[in-house]
Design a protein around this motif. Structure first.
Motif, PDB file in Angstrom:
ATOM      1  N   ARG A  19      -9.871   9.303  -4.082  1.00  0.00           N
ATOM      2  CA  ARG A  19     -10.553   8.008  -4.129  1.00  0.00           C
ATOM      3  C   ARG A  19     -12.016   8.300  -4.385  1.00  0.00           C
ATOM      4  O   ARG A  19     -12.625   9.073  -3.649  1.00  0.00           O
ATOM      5  CB  ARG A  19     -10.368   7.253  -2.807  1.00  0.00           C
ATOM      6  CG  ARG A  19     -11.046   5.895  -2.770  1.00  0.00           C
ATOM      7  CD  ARG A  19     -10.666   5.111  -1.519  1.00  0.00           C
ATOM      8  NE  ARG A  19     -10.939   5.785  -0.279  1.00  0.00           N
ATOM      9  CZ  ARG A  19     -12.064   5.626   0.429  1.00  0.00           C
ATOM     10  NH1 ARG A  19     -13.024   4.841   0.007  1.00  0.00           N
ATOM     11  NH2 ARG A  19     -12.224   6.286   1.565  1.00  0.00           N
TER      12      ARG A  19
ATOM     13  N   ARG B 208      -5.578   2.220   0.701  1.00  0.00           N
ATOM     14  CA  ARG B 208      -6.332   0.989   0.938  1.00  0.00           C
ATOM     15  C   ARG B 208      -5.951  -0.085  -0.088  1.00  0.00           C
ATOM     16  O   ARG B 208      -5.660   0.234  -1.232  1.00  0.00           O
ATOM     17  CB  ARG B 208      -7.821   1.253   0.785  1.00  0.00           C
ATOM     18  CG  ARG B 208      -8.421   2.099   1.840  1.00  0.00           C
ATOM     19  CD  ARG B 208      -9.856   2.381   1.514  1.00  0.00           C
ATOM     20  NE  ARG B 208     -10.564   2.883   2.675  1.00  0.00           N
ATOM     21  CZ  ARG B 208     -11.869   2.786   2.824  1.00  0.00           C
ATOM     22  NH1 ARG B 208     -12.618   2.243   1.901  1.00  0.00           N
ATOM     23  NH2 ARG B 208     -12.438   3.260   3.910  1.00  0.00           N
TER      24      ARG B 208
ATOM     25  N   GLU C 276      -8.554  12.310  -0.744  1.00  0.00           N
ATOM     26  CA  GLU C 276      -8.246  11.402   0.358  1.00  0.00           C
ATOM     27  C   GLU C 276      -7.077  11.926   1.193  1.00  0.00           C
ATOM     28  O   GLU C 276      -7.087  11.859   2.409  1.00  0.00           O
ATOM     29  CB  GLU C 276      -7.898  10.031  -0.225  1.00  0.00           C
ATOM     30  CG  GLU C 276      -7.657   8.951   0.777  1.00  0.00           C
ATOM     31  CD  GLU C 276      -8.921   8.302   1.271  1.00  0.00           C
ATOM     32  OE1 GLU C 276      -8.805   7.477   2.170  1.00  0.00           O
ATOM     33  OE2 GLU C 276     -10.024   8.617   0.803  1.00  0.00           O
TER      34      GLU C 276
ATOM     35  N   THR D  80      -4.619   1.121  -9.292  1.00  0.00           N
ATOM     36  CA  THR D  80      -5.404   0.287  -8.398  1.00  0.00           C
ATOM     37  C   THR D  80      -4.396  -0.439  -7.527  1.00  0.00           C
ATOM     38  O   THR D  80      -3.493  -1.113  -8.042  1.00  0.00           O
ATOM     39  CB  THR D  80      -6.276  -0.713  -9.169  1.00  0.00           C
ATOM     40  OG1 THR D  80      -7.184   0.028  -9.990  1.00  0.00           O
ATOM     41  CG2 THR D  80      -7.064  -1.611  -8.222  1.00  0.00           C
TER      42      THR D  80
ATOM     43  N   GLN E 270      -6.616  -2.980  -2.852  1.00  0.00           N
ATOM     44  CA  GLN E 270      -7.600  -3.207  -3.927  1.00  0.00           C
ATOM     45  C   GLN E 270      -8.511  -2.003  -4.137  1.00  0.00           C
ATOM     46  O   GLN E 270      -9.732  -2.134  -4.203  1.00  0.00           O
ATOM     47  CB  GLN E 270      -8.441  -4.441  -3.642  1.00  0.00           C
ATOM     48  CG  GLN E 270      -7.739  -5.725  -3.960  1.00  0.00           C
ATOM     49  CD  GLN E 270      -8.643  -6.916  -3.765  1.00  0.00           C
ATOM     50  OE1 GLN E 270      -8.945  -7.279  -2.632  1.00  0.00           O
ATOM     51  NE2 GLN E 270      -9.066  -7.512  -4.851  1.00  0.00           N
ATOM     52  N   THR E 271      -7.923  -0.829  -4.272  1.00  0.00           N
ATOM     53  CA  THR E 271      -8.689   0.408  -4.397  1.00  0.00           C
ATOM     54  C   THR E 271      -8.148   1.232  -5.558  1.00  0.00           C
ATOM     55  O   THR E 271      -6.947   1.329  -5.746  1.00  0.00           O
ATOM     56  CB  THR E 271      -8.624   1.211  -3.084  1.00  0.00           C
ATOM     57  OG1 THR E 271      -9.099   0.376  -2.019  1.00  0.00           O
ATOM     58  CG2 THR E 271      -9.460   2.468  -3.146  1.00  0.00           C
TER      59      THR E 271
ATOM     60  N   ARG F 109       0.781  -1.203   0.000  1.00  0.00           N
ATOM     61  CA  ARG F 109       0.000   0.000   0.000  1.00  0.00           C
ATOM     62  C   ARG F 109       0.824   1.268   0.000  1.00  0.00           C
ATOM     63  O   ARG F 109       0.339   2.319   0.313  1.00  0.00           O
ATOM     64  CB  ARG F 109      -0.945   0.040   1.194  1.00  0.00           C
ATOM     65  CG  ARG F 109      -2.280  -0.559   0.877  1.00  0.00           C
ATOM     66  CD  ARG F 109      -2.881  -1.284   2.021  1.00  0.00           C
ATOM     67  NE  ARG F 109      -1.934  -1.948   2.879  1.00  0.00           N
ATOM     68  CZ  ARG F 109      -1.253  -3.031   2.552  1.00  0.00           C
ATOM     69  NH1 ARG F 109      -1.400  -3.575   1.390  1.00  0.00           N
ATOM     70  NH2 ARG F 109      -0.413  -3.581   3.387  1.00  0.00           N
TER      71      ARG F 109
ATOM     72  N   TYR G 130      -7.319   4.685  -7.346  1.00  0.00           N
ATOM     73  CA  TYR G 130      -6.955   6.052  -6.966  1.00  0.00           C
ATOM     74  C   TYR G 130      -6.569   6.866  -8.190  1.00  0.00           C
ATOM     75  O   TYR G 130      -6.052   6.324  -9.163  1.00  0.00           O
ATOM     76  CB  TYR G 130      -5.747   6.057  -6.010  1.00  0.00           C
ATOM     77  CG  TYR G 130      -6.058   5.544  -4.631  1.00  0.00           C
ATOM     78  CD1 TYR G 130      -6.591   6.377  -3.661  1.00  0.00           C
ATOM     79  CD2 TYR G 130      -5.797   4.224  -4.295  1.00  0.00           C
ATOM     80  CE1 TYR G 130      -6.864   5.900  -2.389  1.00  0.00           C
ATOM     81  CE2 TYR G 130      -6.070   3.744  -3.027  1.00  0.00           C
ATOM     82  CZ  TYR G 130      -6.604   4.587  -2.079  1.00  0.00           C
ATOM     83  OH  TYR G 130      -6.870   4.122  -0.828  1.00  0.00           O
TER      84      TYR G 130
END
Length: 192
Positions: free
Chosen positions: A43, A69, A48, A96, A71-72, A22, A74
């Motif tokens: 995000r 985070r 964010e 991601t 599996q997010t 991350r 951006y």
């Protein structure tokens, strides 16, 4: 379209690479007219966080971005500031983040209460060790891990220091416990 000479310019070579699960660093090549660069992290189109401005040296800058985070998706919005103070905003990259590795065995938990709306992250030492692993983790207000470091023994006194480093009392190799200090990218800065 011709840009005034006092506006910062950026080449189109903007990239991001994963440093840890991350922690992302954004690498940017900027022309000399850009004195500093900051990165807004969005995000779902909502700001964010903002990585602090970094000075451009030798036409490039690497900006570390932490606490994303897993599996997010951006979007990075890059803000270049010229020596004159003029600012130019670019939508530079999208990423991601990767999922947590399968080897990370965090127990399920919930965040029941954060004592202030200004609390962005909660630091937790997971103790005792589960499957021979303990973790120092930072979770966001929705109890989603955004930073972690694995230890062999129990983690005690996990905190953020005034200099921005994270410290934890533990042992990573079975030896006597010591304080470990890490930067936000998880790199060991000191032991004491």
């Amino acid at each position: 379209m011709c840009l005034p000479s006092n506006r910062p310019r950026c080449t189109r070579r903007v990239s991001s690479r994963t440093v840890t699960t991350r922690s992302v660093s954004c690498s940017l090549v900027a022309r000399r007219s850009a004195a500093s660069v900051a990165v807004d992290v969005l995000r779902a189109s909502v700001l964010e966080q903002t990585a602090p401005a970094s000075e451009v040296r030798d036409d490039s800058v690497v900006i570390p971005i932490a606490c994303l985070r897993p599996q997010t998706f951006y979007t990075f919005r890059v803000r270049l500031t010229a020596t004159s103070g003029a600012i130019r905003v670019l939508h530079a990259a999208t990423i991601t983040t990767q999922p947590l590795p399968a080897s990370v065995a965090l127990p399920p938990f919930r965040l029941l209460y954060a004592d202030s709306p200004s609390v962005k992250y909660v630091l937790v030492g997971i103790t005792p060790a589960s499957n021979g692993k303990s973790y120092a983790i930072a979770i966001d207000r929705e109890a989603i891990p955004v930073w972690y470091k694995e230890f062999r023994d129990a983690v005690v006194d996990f905190q953020r220091q005034p200099n921005g480093q994270l410290t934890a009392w533990s042992s990573s190799d079975g030896s006597l416990p010591v304080f470990y200090a890490f930067d936000m990218l998880g790199r060991l800065a000191a032991t004491y």
